[in-house]
Design an enzyme around this catalytic site. Structure first.
Site, mmCIF file in Angstrom:
data_model
loop_
_atom_site.group_PDB
_atom_site.id
_atom_site.type_symbol
_atom_site.label_atom_id
_atom_site.label_comp_id
_atom_site.label_asym_id
_atom_site.label_seq_id
_atom_site.Cartn_x
_atom_site.Cartn_y
_atom_site.Cartn_z
ATOM 1 N N THR A 196 0.884 -1.412 -0.311
ATOM 2 C CA THR A 196 -0.071 -0.176 -0.023
ATOM 3 C C THR A 196 0.620 1.600 -0.062
ATOM 4 O O THR A 196 2.151 1.184 0.020
ATOM 5 C CB THR A 196 -1.099 0.372 1.022
ATOM 6 O OG1 THR A 196 -0.215 -0.925 2.374
ATOM 7 C CG2 THR A 196 -1.464 -1.083 1.191
ATOM 8 N N ASP A 197 0.073 2.784 -0.507
ATOM 9 C CA ASP A 197 0.957 4.172 -0.398
ATOM 10 C C ASP A 197 0.517 4.477 0.916
ATOM 11 O O ASP A 197 -0.335 3.555 1.580
ATOM 12 C CB ASP A 197 0.542 4.738 -1.314
ATOM 13 C CG ASP A 197 -1.296 4.017 -1.513
ATOM 14 O OD1 ASP A 197 -1.651 4.327 -0.623
ATOM 15 O OD2 ASP A 197 -1.588 5.277 -2.868
ATOM 16 N N GLN A 198 0.970 5.830 1.202
ATOM 17 C CA GLN A 198 0.358 6.350 2.323
ATOM 18 C C GLN A 198 -0.888 6.719 2.450
ATOM 19 O O GLN A 198 -0.969 6.647 3.776
ATOM 20 C CB GLN A 198 0.802 7.543 2.038
ATOM 21 C CG GLN A 198 2.876 7.768 2.767
ATOM 22 C CD GLN A 198 3.142 8.932 2.994
ATOM 23 O OE1 GLN A 198 2.562 10.094 2.202
ATOM 24 N NE2 GLN A 198 3.656 9.554 4.217
ATOM 25 N N VAL B 168 -3.564 2.392 0.527
ATOM 26 C CA VAL B 168 -4.454 2.373 -0.234
ATOM 27 C C VAL B 168 -3.710 1.036 -1.404
ATOM 28 O O VAL B 168 -2.055 1.233 -1.635
ATOM 29 C CB VAL B 168 -4.946 2.895 -1.446
ATOM 30 C CG1 VAL B 168 -5.592 2.268 -2.821
ATOM 31 C CG2 VAL B 168 -6.488 3.514 -0.678
#
Length: 138
Positions: free
Chosen positions: A15-17, A20
């Protein structure tokens, strides 16, 4: 239609920050699910590669409908959307709780590992060819 469902537990590093799933990770999930689909028919990429044959991607399509997030349990549904003896197109739905979040497809050919010259699945792997003909959605 032969559909294989592959569970994917979303890991933090995918995931990203925002929590997601990073868009390129779906391609990895597609590969995992495609391998499970092939195994469900009794075949394996490893056996293919022992024969000096590989199956590169020639096209890939992904549509992001909703974001899959960290902590979700996703299921990738995979089936053979089309097959012509040379090209195989696999289709994918990524679902969370039976709701569609991502759709996609990948097109593959089989080629000789040295030189990437196309090979007929029908001639090189006749059992695989028959299974694909019997399980293609078209």
């Amino acid at each position: 239609m032969h559909v294989v469902k592959t569970p994917i537990e979303v890991r933090y590093q995918e995931t990203d920050q925002m929590g997601v799933v990073y868009h390129a990770n779906y391609l990895v999930w597609f590969e995992i699910a495609r391998t499970k689909f092939i195994e469900s028919l009794g075949f394996s990429y490893a056996d293919m590669e022992k024969e000096g044959i590989v199956s590169p991607v020639t096209d890939i399509q992904v549509s992001y409908l909703k974001p899959v997030k960290y902590g979700d349990i996703a299921t990738v549904e995979t089936w053979l959307a089309s097959y012509d003896g040379i090209r195989s197109v696999y289709a994918y739905n990524v679902k969370v709780n039976d709701e569609k979040f991502v759709t996609g497809s990948s097109e593959h050919v089989i080629v000789k590992k040295d030189g990437f010259r196309p090979v007929s699945l029908r001639k090189k792997f006749p059992d695989w060819h028959e299974a694909y003909q019997a399980n293609v959605m078209e």
